[in-house]
Design a protein around this motif. Structure first.
Motif, short mmCIF file in Angstrom:
data_model
loop_
_atom_site.label_atom_id
_atom_site.label_comp_id
_atom_site.label_asym_id
_atom_site.label_seq_id
_atom_site.Cartn_x
_atom_site.Cartn_y
_atom_site.Cartn_z
N ILE A 1 44.05 -16.44 3.37
CA ILE A 1 43.30 -15.35 3.13
C ILE A 1 42.51 -14.90 4.14
O ILE A 1 42.64 -13.58 5.00
N GLU A 2 41.40 -15.82 4.58
CA GLU A 2 40.33 -15.41 5.26
C GLU A 2 41.00 -15.22 6.88
O GLU A 2 40.48 -14.29 7.55
N GLN A 3 41.84 -15.86 7.40
CA GLN A 3 42.45 -15.97 8.53
C GLN A 3 43.22 -14.62 8.58
O GLN A 3 42.79 -13.84 9.81
N THR A 4 43.80 -14.06 7.75
CA THR A 4 44.59 -12.94 7.68
C THR A 4 43.61 -11.83 7.79
O THR A 4 43.71 -10.93 8.52
N LYS A 5 42.47 -11.69 7.10
CA LYS A 5 41.67 -10.83 6.90
C LYS A 5 40.74 -10.58 8.27
O LYS A 5 40.84 -9.55 8.98
N GLU A 6 40.69 -11.72 8.95
CA GLU A 6 40.22 -11.89 10.23
C GLU A 6 40.95 -11.08 11.02
O GLU A 6 40.34 -10.27 12.08
N SER A 7 42.15 -11.43 11.36
CA SER A 7 43.08 -10.89 12.35
C SER A 7 43.28 -9.24 12.11
O SER A 7 43.48 -8.45 13.01
N VAL A 8 43.10 -8.86 10.83
CA VAL A 8 43.29 -7.37 10.51
C VAL A 8 42.28 -6.76 10.95
O VAL A 8 41.97 -5.60 11.87
N ARG A 9 40.81 -7.76 10.75
CA ARG A 9 39.45 -6.96 11.14
C ARG A 9 39.61 -6.57 12.84
O ARG A 9 39.12 -5.70 13.19
N ASP A 10 40.24 -7.75 13.19
CA ASP A 10 40.05 -7.49 14.90
C ASP A 10 40.55 -6.31 15.32
O ASP A 10 40.28 -5.84 16.20
N HIS A 11 42.01 -5.84 14.78
CA HIS A 11 42.70 -4.58 14.85
C HIS A 11 41.93 -3.39 14.25
O HIS A 11 42.48 -2.33 14.67
N ARG A 12 41.10 -3.71 13.66
CA ARG A 12 40.18 -2.38 12.66
C ARG A 12 39.09 -2.16 13.58
O ARG A 12 38.68 -2.97 14.33
N GLY A 13 38.34 -0.81 13.34
CA GLY A 13 37.18 -0.62 13.91
C GLY A 13 37.10 -0.88 15.30
O GLY A 13 37.78 -1.50 15.93
N ALA A 14 36.42 0.17 16.07
CA ALA A 14 36.23 -0.21 17.46
C ALA A 14 35.35 -1.43 17.69
O ALA A 14 34.29 -1.33 17.69
N PRO A 15 35.85 -2.46 18.35
CA PRO A 15 35.36 -3.49 18.62
C PRO A 15 34.23 -3.35 19.84
O PRO A 15 33.16 -3.98 19.69
N THR A 16 34.64 -2.38 20.68
CA THR A 16 33.55 -2.28 21.93
C THR A 16 32.19 -1.73 21.14
O THR A 16 31.25 -2.21 21.66
N LEU A 17 32.44 -0.61 20.21
CA LEU A 17 31.35 -0.34 19.64
C LEU A 17 30.59 -1.21 18.88
O LEU A 17 29.21 -1.23 18.78
N GLU A 18 31.28 -1.87 18.06
CA GLU A 18 30.71 -2.75 17.12
C GLU A 18 29.73 -3.92 18.18
O GLU A 18 28.59 -4.22 17.75
N SER A 19 30.35 -4.47 19.08
CA SER A 19 29.75 -5.39 19.72
C SER A 19 28.68 -4.78 20.77
O SER A 19 27.44 -5.54 20.91
N PHE A 20 28.78 -3.48 21.20
CA PHE A 20 27.54 -2.87 21.68
C PHE A 20 26.61 -2.89 20.85
O PHE A 20 25.14 -2.82 21.06
N LEU A 21 26.60 -2.35 19.59
CA LEU A 21 25.52 -2.26 18.42
C LEU A 21 24.84 -3.82 18.49
O LEU A 21 23.70 -3.72 18.21
N ARG A 22 25.69 -4.46 18.28
CA ARG A 22 25.15 -5.96 18.26
C ARG A 22 24.16 -6.36 19.51
O ARG A 22 23.21 -7.06 19.37
N GLN A 23 24.74 -5.90 20.67
CA GLN A 23 23.98 -6.13 21.91
C GLN A 23 22.65 -5.32 21.81
O GLN A 23 21.53 -6.03 22.16
#
Lengths: 318, 114
Positions: free
Chosen positions: A60-82
């Motif tokens: 379940i968790e692996q599937t969720k993770e791979s779906v999340r990878d396709h969701r949300g703008a990853p660049t923006l999320e990582s930008f906020l993290r930075q």
């Protein structure tokens, strides 16, 4: 278009993360339930069925993770993290941070201020068309620039062919009082045409007409008002009285001030003159008689003209 | 792994679209089973890999989803093809056929040469 839509959805997803996670959880649970049911129907034993479904899904968790990878703008999320990380670092070195911020603030502030001045004074074009054709004209006395007398101005305007148009201008301080709060304002007095010479279009209202630049034509500025009054039932006599009243008020105020001034100046001059007196009773009497008459005439003639205005024409004035 | 996964994601999208075209609205599990059956159990891939593909297709507007109830009264999220999806399916099918034809021709001619 496709890309835009996809980007839009990703952006939305960034904010609905919790809700989407919930929905994904529900979806995966329903997936497992359906699979388990199928397994049971295929004759798998009740212990094996759920395990098999889970293994086939791949966790379940692996599937969720791979779906999340396709969701949300990853660049923006990582930008906020930075960004958060950078802020944490800055907070840990307050001395360095404040020095850097102060340096930047001073640098930017000084640069902006200097550039603003330089831009306004040197770079920015004047805010009207053909500023290179606008010149100031002075008269010269003994090699020094000097103000132009009104009559010189009128002669220039009439006789010179070098200019498209000439306007006279003088500045002063005036007090503007509105609802009991007098205020000193810097203003300019100009002859009519100030705006048209510079090619500045008016947003509202109208420019002064040429005849409004002549003394005794105050009524022209008020044609609209007079038209309104007449349309509302004011007779010619009332309009005449209105204009006269105002003119005479001005004239009498001028007389009072003039006599006051004469008396004051005369006294001052008397103290430095010898043998003659600056206060001549005959002259004062003459002025006191001639001035009101002149004022009356100067008001009466334009007032009659104003009163004869057809209200409809006057109302159309603006 | 990476390269194969990329190919898988690309072909998977085509398979999902085709499945939805022939079966109508279907939930994730149903799509996975259908693909597995159609491929003759040759594609031994986790069902979970289907969900990112479904999300991507939905983001691109080729499929739309809606919660509904299954035949045996279970709540499930149903996916169906949109009009854009139908067009995309036609296009991708054509491209896929072209690619396979080229590759096939390439492979056979190589065989003859050697």
């Amino acid at each position: 278009m496709k890309l835009l839509r996809s980007a839009g959805l990703r952006w939305c997803n960034l904010f609905q993360k919790a809700q989407l996670d919930c929905e994904l959880q529900d979806e995966l649970m329903s997936h497992l339930e359906l699979h388990i049911e199928d397994n049971l129907r295929a004759g798998m034993n009740p212990e094996e069925a759920p395990r098999n479904a889970l293994v086939k899904l791949g966790g379940i968790e692996q599937t969720k993770e791979s779906v999340r990878d396709h969701r949300g703008a990853p660049t923006l999320e990582s930008f906020l993290r930075q960004l958060r990380f950078a802020l944490r670092l800055l907070r840990r070195n307050p001395a360095f941070t404040s020095a850097a911020v102060l340096t930047l603030a001073l640098g930017i502030g000084a640069n902006t201020a200097i550039f603003t001045v330089v831009y306004a004074a040197l770079l920015a074009p004047l805010p009207y068309p053909n500023p290179d054709q606008v010149v100031m004209v002075w008269s010269k006395i003994n090699g020094h620039d000097n103000s132009v007398s009104p009559n010189d101005f009128l002669d220039w305007k009439r006789q010179s062919s070098a200019f498209q148009d000439l306007i006279a201008m003088s500045s002063g301080r005036f007090s503007l009082s509105s609802s009991g709060h007098p205020e000193v304002i810097q203003a300019r007095i100009t002859s009519p045409g100030f705006f048209s010479v510079q090619g500045i279009p008016l947003f509202l209202g109208r420019d002064f007409l040429p005849e409004e630049g002549t003394v005794g034509n105050e009524h022209a500025q008020r044609t609209h008002e007079i038209g309104l009054r007449m349309a509302l039932g004011a007779g010619q006599r009332q309009v005449l009285l209105l204009v006269l009243q105002q003119g005479m008020l001005l004239a009498s105020a001028g007389l009072v001030l003039g006599f006051g001034g004469t008396y004051f100046v005369g006294h001052t001059m008397n103290s430095i003159l010898y043998g003659i007196t600056a206060i001549d009773p005959l002259a004062i009497c003459l002025v006191a008689v001639v001035l009101p008459v002149a004022a009356f005439l100067a008001c009466y003639i334009p007032a009659r003209r104003a009163a004869r205005v057809d209200p409809m024409v006057a109302l159309r004035y603006e | 792994m990476g390269e194969r996964a990329d190919v898988w994601q690309g072909t998977l999208a085509l398979m999902v679209l085709k499945t939805l075209e022939s079966m109508g609205a279907l939930h994730g599990y149903g799509i996975a089973r259908r693909i597995e059956q159609t491929s003759g159990d040759l594609l031994a891939v986790n069902y979970g890999t289907l969900y990112p593909a479904l999300l991507k297709l939905e983001q691109e507007g080729y499929i739309a989803s809606e919660w509904g109830t299954s035949d045996n009264n279970r709540k499930a999220k149903y996916y169906k093809l949109t009009r854009a999806g139908r067009k995309q399916l036609e296009e991708e099918t054509r491209e896929w056929e072209q690619t396979t034809a080229i590759v096939a021709r390439f492979l056979t001619s190589k065989e003859q040469a050697s």
